[in-house]
Design a protein around this motif. Structure first.
Motif, PDB file in Angstrom:
ATOM      1  N   MET A  40       0.839  -1.207   0.000  1.00 26.53           N
ATOM      2  CA  MET A  40       0.000   0.000   0.000  1.00 26.53           C
ATOM      3  C   MET A  40       0.872   1.255   0.000  1.00 26.53           C
ATOM      4  O   MET A  40       0.675   2.178  -0.789  1.00 26.53           O
ATOM      5  CB  MET A  40      -0.916   0.020   1.237  1.00 26.53           C
ATOM      6  N   HIS A  41       1.866   1.274   0.881  1.00 29.00           N
ATOM      7  CA  HIS A  41       2.727   2.454   0.986  1.00 29.00           C
ATOM      8  C   HIS A  41       3.641   2.601  -0.223  1.00 29.00           C
ATOM      9  O   HIS A  41       3.968   3.713  -0.625  1.00 29.00           O
ATOM     10  CB  HIS A  41       3.532   2.425   2.300  1.00 29.00           C
ATOM     11  N   TYR A  42       4.047   1.476  -0.807  1.00 24.44           N
ATOM     12  CA  TYR A  42       4.888   1.529  -2.013  1.00 24.44           C
ATOM     13  C   TYR A  42       4.176   2.338  -3.101  1.00 24.44           C
ATOM     14  O   TYR A  42       4.740   3.269  -3.680  1.00 24.44           O
ATOM     15  CB  TYR A  42       5.170   0.108  -2.498  1.00 24.44           C
ATOM     16  N   SER A  43       2.912   1.992  -3.365  1.00 25.46           N
ATOM     17  CA  SER A  43       2.189   2.689  -4.440  1.00 25.46           C
ATOM     18  C   SER A  43       1.776   4.096  -4.032  1.00 25.46           C
ATOM     19  O   SER A  43       1.850   5.033  -4.830  1.00 25.46           O
ATOM     20  CB  SER A  43       0.954   1.888  -4.851  1.00 25.46           C
ATOM     21  N   LEU A  44       1.350   4.217  -2.789  1.00 29.84           N
ATOM     22  CA  LEU A  44       0.887   5.526  -2.295  1.00 29.84           C
ATOM     23  C   LEU A  44       2.013   6.559  -2.332  1.00 29.84           C
ATOM     24  O   LEU A  44       1.795   7.719  -2.704  1.00 29.84           O
ATOM     25  CB  LEU A  44       0.398   5.328  -0.853  1.00 29.84           C
ATOM     26  N   MET A  45       3.226   6.136  -1.975  1.00 27.29           N
ATOM     27  CA  MET A  45       4.322   7.098  -1.842  1.00 27.29           C
ATOM     28  C   MET A  45       5.250   7.085  -3.062  1.00 27.29           C
ATOM     29  O   MET A  45       6.358   7.593  -3.010  1.00 27.29           O
ATOM     30  CB  MET A  45       5.122   6.823  -0.549  1.00 27.29           C
ATOM     31  N   ALA A  46       4.777   6.503  -4.173  1.00 30.13           N
ATOM     32  CA  ALA A  46       5.636   6.384  -5.363  1.00 30.13           C
ATOM     33  C   ALA A  46       5.685   7.671  -6.186  1.00 30.13           C
ATOM     34  O   ALA A  46       6.238   7.681  -7.275  1.00 30.13           O
ATOM     35  CB  ALA A  46       5.151   5.235  -6.235  1.00 30.13           C
ATOM     36  N   GLY A  47       5.108   8.736  -5.685  1.00 31.05           N
ATOM     37  CA  GLY A  47       5.049   9.990  -6.459  1.00 31.05           C
ATOM     38  C   GLY A  47       3.592  10.293  -6.720  1.00 31.05           C
ATOM     39  O   GLY A  47       2.719   9.879  -5.961  1.00 31.05           O
ATOM     40  N   GLY A  48       3.308  10.988  -7.795  1.00 26.07           N
ATOM     41  CA  GLY A  48       1.900  11.342  -8.041  1.00 26.07           C
ATOM     42  C   GLY A  48       1.699  12.804  -7.714  1.00 26.07           C
ATOM     43  O   GLY A  48       2.319  13.344  -6.792  1.00 26.07           O
ATOM     44  N   LYS A  49       0.799  13.415  -8.464  1.00 21.31           N
ATOM     45  CA  LYS A  49       0.625  14.865  -8.352  1.00 21.31           C
ATOM     46  C   LYS A  49      -0.240  15.268  -7.170  1.00 21.31           C
ATOM     47  O   LYS A  49      -0.309  16.425  -6.823  1.00 21.31           O
ATOM     48  CB  LYS A  49      -0.003  15.388  -9.659  1.00 21.31           C
ATOM     49  N   ALA A  76      -8.299  10.405   2.029  1.00 21.80           N
ATOM     50  CA  ALA A  76      -9.221   9.343   1.587  1.00 21.80           C
ATOM     51  C   ALA A  76      -9.272   9.304   0.058  1.00 21.80           C
ATOM     52  O   ALA A  76      -9.234   8.234  -0.561  1.00 21.80           O
ATOM     53  CB  ALA A  76     -10.616   9.582   2.163  1.00 21.80           C
ATOM     54  N   LEU A  77      -9.313  10.488  -0.564  1.00 20.41           N
ATOM     55  CA  LEU A  77      -9.402  10.514  -2.031  1.00 20.41           C
ATOM     56  C   LEU A  77      -8.127  10.021  -2.697  1.00 20.41           C
ATOM     57  O   LEU A  77      -8.174   9.348  -3.725  1.00 20.41           O
ATOM     58  CB  LEU A  77      -9.764  11.920  -2.511  1.00 20.41           C
ATOM     59  N   GLU A  78      -6.973  10.318  -2.090  1.00 16.10           N
ATOM     60  CA  GLU A  78      -5.729   9.814  -2.677  1.00 16.10           C
ATOM     61  C   GLU A  78      -5.645   8.290  -2.508  1.00 16.10           C
ATOM     62  O   GLU A  78      -5.123   7.591  -3.384  1.00 16.10           O
ATOM     63  CB  GLU A  78      -4.515  10.512  -2.039  1.00 16.10           C
ATOM     64  N   CYS A  79      -6.186   7.769  -1.396  1.00 17.04           N
ATOM     65  CA  CYS A  79      -6.217   6.305  -1.206  1.00 17.04           C
ATOM     66  C   CYS A  79      -7.060   5.660  -2.304  1.00 17.04           C
ATOM     67  O   CYS A  79      -6.667   4.648  -2.893  1.00 17.04           O
ATOM     68  CB  CYS A  79      -6.809   5.942   0.161  1.00 17.04           C
ATOM     69  N   ILE A  80      -8.225   6.243  -2.587  1.00 13.72           N
ATOM     70  CA  ILE A  80      -9.100   5.675  -3.621  1.00 13.72           C
ATOM     71  C   ILE A  80      -8.429   5.775  -4.990  1.00 13.72           C
ATOM     72  O   ILE A  80      -8.439   4.823  -5.778  1.00 13.72           O
ATOM     73  CB  ILE A  80     -10.478   6.393  -3.630  1.00 13.72           C
ATOM     74  N   HIS A  81      -7.832   6.918  -5.273  1.00  8.99           N
ATOM     75  CA  HIS A  81      -7.154   7.100  -6.562  1.00  8.99           C
ATOM     76  C   HIS A  81      -6.025   6.073  -6.713  1.00  8.99           C
ATOM     77  O   HIS A  81      -5.900   5.416  -7.763  1.00  8.99           O
ATOM     78  CB  HIS A  81      -6.631   8.537  -6.633  1.00  8.99           C
ATOM     79  N   THR A  82      -5.213   5.897  -5.671  1.00  9.87           N
ATOM     80  CA  THR A  82      -4.080   4.959  -5.765  1.00  9.87           C
ATOM     81  C   THR A  82      -4.578   3.524  -5.921  1.00  9.87           C
ATOM     82  O   THR A  82      -4.021   2.745  -6.694  1.00  9.87           O
ATOM     83  CB  THR A  82      -3.152   5.100  -4.536  1.00  9.87           C
ATOM     84  N   TYR A  83      -5.638   3.172  -5.190  1.00 10.29           N
ATOM     85  CA  TYR A  83      -6.231   1.822  -5.375  1.00 10.29           C
ATOM     86  C   TYR A  83      -6.623   1.622  -6.829  1.00 10.29           C
ATOM     87  O   TYR A  83      -6.371   0.564  -7.426  1.00 10.29           O
ATOM     88  CB  TYR A  83      -7.432   1.621  -4.431  1.00 10.29           C
ATOM     89  N   ASP A  88      -6.008  -0.955 -11.932  1.00 11.72           N
ATOM     90  CA  ASP A  88      -5.995  -0.701 -13.382  1.00 11.72           C
ATOM     91  C   ASP A  88      -4.746  -1.298 -14.045  1.00 11.72           C
ATOM     92  O   ASP A  88      -4.790  -1.727 -15.199  1.00 11.72           O
ATOM     93  CB  ASP A  88      -6.042   0.812 -13.631  1.00 11.72           C
ATOM     94  N   ASP A  89      -3.632  -1.320 -13.316  1.00 11.23           N
ATOM     95  CA  ASP A  89      -2.360  -1.820 -13.874  1.00 11.23           C
ATOM     96  C   ASP A  89      -2.277  -3.355 -13.898  1.00 11.23           C
ATOM     97  O   ASP A  89      -1.359  -3.914 -14.508  1.00 11.23           O
ATOM     98  CB  ASP A  89      -1.181  -1.269 -13.047  1.00 11.23           C
ATOM     99  N   LEU A  90      -3.183  -4.027 -13.214  1.00  8.78           N
ATOM    100  CA  LEU A  90      -3.105  -5.503 -13.110  1.00  8.78           C
ATOM    101  C   LEU A  90      -3.194  -6.183 -14.479  1.00  8.78           C
ATOM    102  O   LEU A  90      -3.823  -5.642 -15.405  1.00  8.78           O
ATOM    103  CB  LEU A  90      -4.268  -6.015 -12.239  1.00  8.78           C
ATOM    104  N   PRO A  91      -2.609  -7.375 -14.609  1.00 15.05           N
ATOM    105  CA  PRO A  91      -2.687  -8.104 -15.882  1.00 15.05           C
ATOM    106  C   PRO A  91      -4.124  -8.285 -16.382  1.00 15.05           C
ATOM    107  O   PRO A  91      -4.373  -8.230 -17.582  1.00 15.05           O
ATOM    108  CB  PRO A  91      -2.039  -9.450 -15.552  1.00 15.05           C
ATOM    109  N   LEU A 121      -6.573  -0.057   0.504  1.00 15.78           N
ATOM    110  CA  LEU A 121      -6.639   1.408   0.343  1.00 15.78           C
ATOM    111  C   LEU A 121      -8.080   1.885   0.178  1.00 15.78           C
ATOM    112  O   LEU A 121      -8.483   2.895   0.751  1.00 15.78           O
ATOM    113  CB  LEU A 121      -5.800   1.840  -0.872  1.00 15.78           C
ATOM    114  N   LEU A 122      -8.876   1.144  -0.596  1.00  6.78           N
ATOM    115  CA  LEU A 122     -10.274   1.534  -0.804  1.00  6.78           C
ATOM    116  C   LEU A 122     -11.044   1.491   0.522  1.00  6.78           C
ATOM    117  O   LEU A 122     -11.786   2.413   0.860  1.00  6.78           O
ATOM    118  CB  LEU A 122     -10.935   0.610  -1.835  1.00  6.78           C
ATOM    119  N   THR A 123     -10.831   0.413   1.261  1.00  2.00           N
ATOM    120  CA  THR A 123     -11.558   0.273   2.535  1.00  2.00           C
ATOM    121  C   THR A 123     -11.111   1.349   3.527  1.00  2.00           C
ATOM    122  O   THR A 123     -11.934   1.954   4.222  1.00  2.00           O
ATOM    123  CB  THR A 123     -11.297  -1.118   3.142  1.00  2.00           C
ATOM    124  N   HIS A 124      -9.793   1.581   3.553  1.00  2.00           N
ATOM    125  CA  HIS A 124      -9.278   2.569   4.509  1.00  2.00           C
ATOM    126  C   HIS A 124      -9.808   3.972   4.191  1.00  2.00           C
ATOM    127  O   HIS A 124      -9.983   4.792   5.107  1.00  2.00           O
ATOM    128  CB  HIS A 124      -7.742   2.547   4.518  1.00  2.00           C
TER     129      HIS A 124
END
Ligand code: GRG
Length: 300
Positions: A40-49, A76-83, A88-91, A121-124
């Motif tokens: 969760m933290h890897y994707s959340l803190m990977a950058g992003g505007k 909360a909105l950044e958690c939903i966006h990152t989720y 979306d990136d999944l195979p 992330l969505l639940t949180h």
């Protein structure tokens, strides 16, 4: 009006604020499920505007409220966006290897962990929307309205439905009506909700909410058109993901249907409509007006 000279300092300060709030409001635990929190933290803190939480803070500025009160809701909105990006990136969906300039979550971890990181992330996000700090600052009926707003925008009246339509449109020509459905649900719904979240918590008037909904919808649609244009013309290094992927996947995009020049014109006219919706707020909407110009001029 145009982009204020101090906008990029303002943006950087807000991005830093959101980054530290995310570290504070999204738990990271050791123990048997540590891998979930790491992913969760890897994707959340990977950058992003951090645009969606920044929309929350910018809309709060109109009403002169201290931004601290809105931080759990903004996160909360950044958690939903990152989720949504992780899933979306999944195979099974877009099958992408790079996001925000780094390996996607399922590449850095594995598919099952990426699915769970998105779920977490969505639940949180909904935990954060009912956070005790919000309960302390805002009336319970406004918090319920805010939860309903975000649930609709992220789910069946917004992003999830839009993502379904987007996947179903791959590899076939869509008309303007179907493209509008995809863009308004997949992208604009969450952006519109980001703009409305603070005003709903504060208890803004219906007139104010209508004006801000118009701004959010128009800027959300413009955002997606610019995203489609960038997928065709951006610098890969700056964008942090390969360009041309929409073409390769035969995605339904505005440039694919109308061409590059008409897409730029459409984005400009949406920007004008968004800005005109802000006129009742005058200078109090300076931050929202600046973000609108930024959305149009962004290179990433
Ligand atoms: C999986 C339910 C579900 C939804 C996925 C967000 C999304 C819907 C798909 C991602 C692909 C895409 C191009 C979506 C539309 C535009 C968009 C959301 C772009 C990424 O947002 P930015 O530019 O990203 O705000 P950063 O990394 O800056 O946060």
């Amino acid at each position: 009006m145009s982009l204020s000279p101090d906008f990029f300092d303002w943006l950087k300060a807000r991005q830093e604020l959101i980054n530290s709030a995310l570290l504070r409001y999204v738990p990271r635990e050791a123990g048997y499920a540590a891998r979930l929190f790491d992913a969760m933290h890897y994707s959340l803190m990977a950058g992003g505007k951090r645009l969606r939480p920044i929309f929350v803070l910018a809309a709060a500025e109109i009403f002169g409220k201290p931004y601290e009160e809105f931080l759990p809701a903004a996160c909360a909105l950044e958690c939903i966006h990152t989720y949504s990006l992780i899933h979306d990136d999944l195979p099974a969906m877009d099958d992408d290897d790079l996001r925000r300039g780094k390996p996607t979550c399922h590449k850095a971890f594995d598919e099952a962990t990426a699915i769970l990181a998105g779920d977490g992330l969505l639940t949180h996000a909904f935990y954060l929307l009912a956070h005790e700090e919000l309960v302390r600052h805002f009336p319970p009926e406004n918090i319920i309205k805010a939860i309903r707003l975000v649930a609709e925008a992220a789910g069946l009246k917004g992003m999830v439905a839009g993502q379904m339509a987007d996947l179903l449109a791959e590899g076939r020509k869509v008309d303007a009506d179907e493209l509008f459905f995809i863009h308004s649900h997949k992208t604009a719904a969450l952006i519109r909700a980001s703009v409305l979240l603070a005003p709903i918590l504060i208890g803004a008037t219906q007139e104010e909410l209508n004006a801000l909904a118009k701004y959010g919808q128009n800027i959300g649609l413009a955002f997606q058109i610019i995203d489609d244009i960038l997928d065709l013309v951006a610098d890969e290094e700056v964008l942090g993901k390969p360009v041309g992927s929409d073409l390769a996947k035969e995605k339904a995009t505005y440039p694919a249907l109308f061409g590059l020049e008409a897409s730029r014109e459409k984005a400009k006219s949406l920007l004008e409509d968004a800005l005109s919706a802000l006129s009742p707020f005058g200078v109090r909407a300076k931050a929202l007006s600046d973000i609108a110009y930024y959305v149009l001029e962004r290179k990433l």
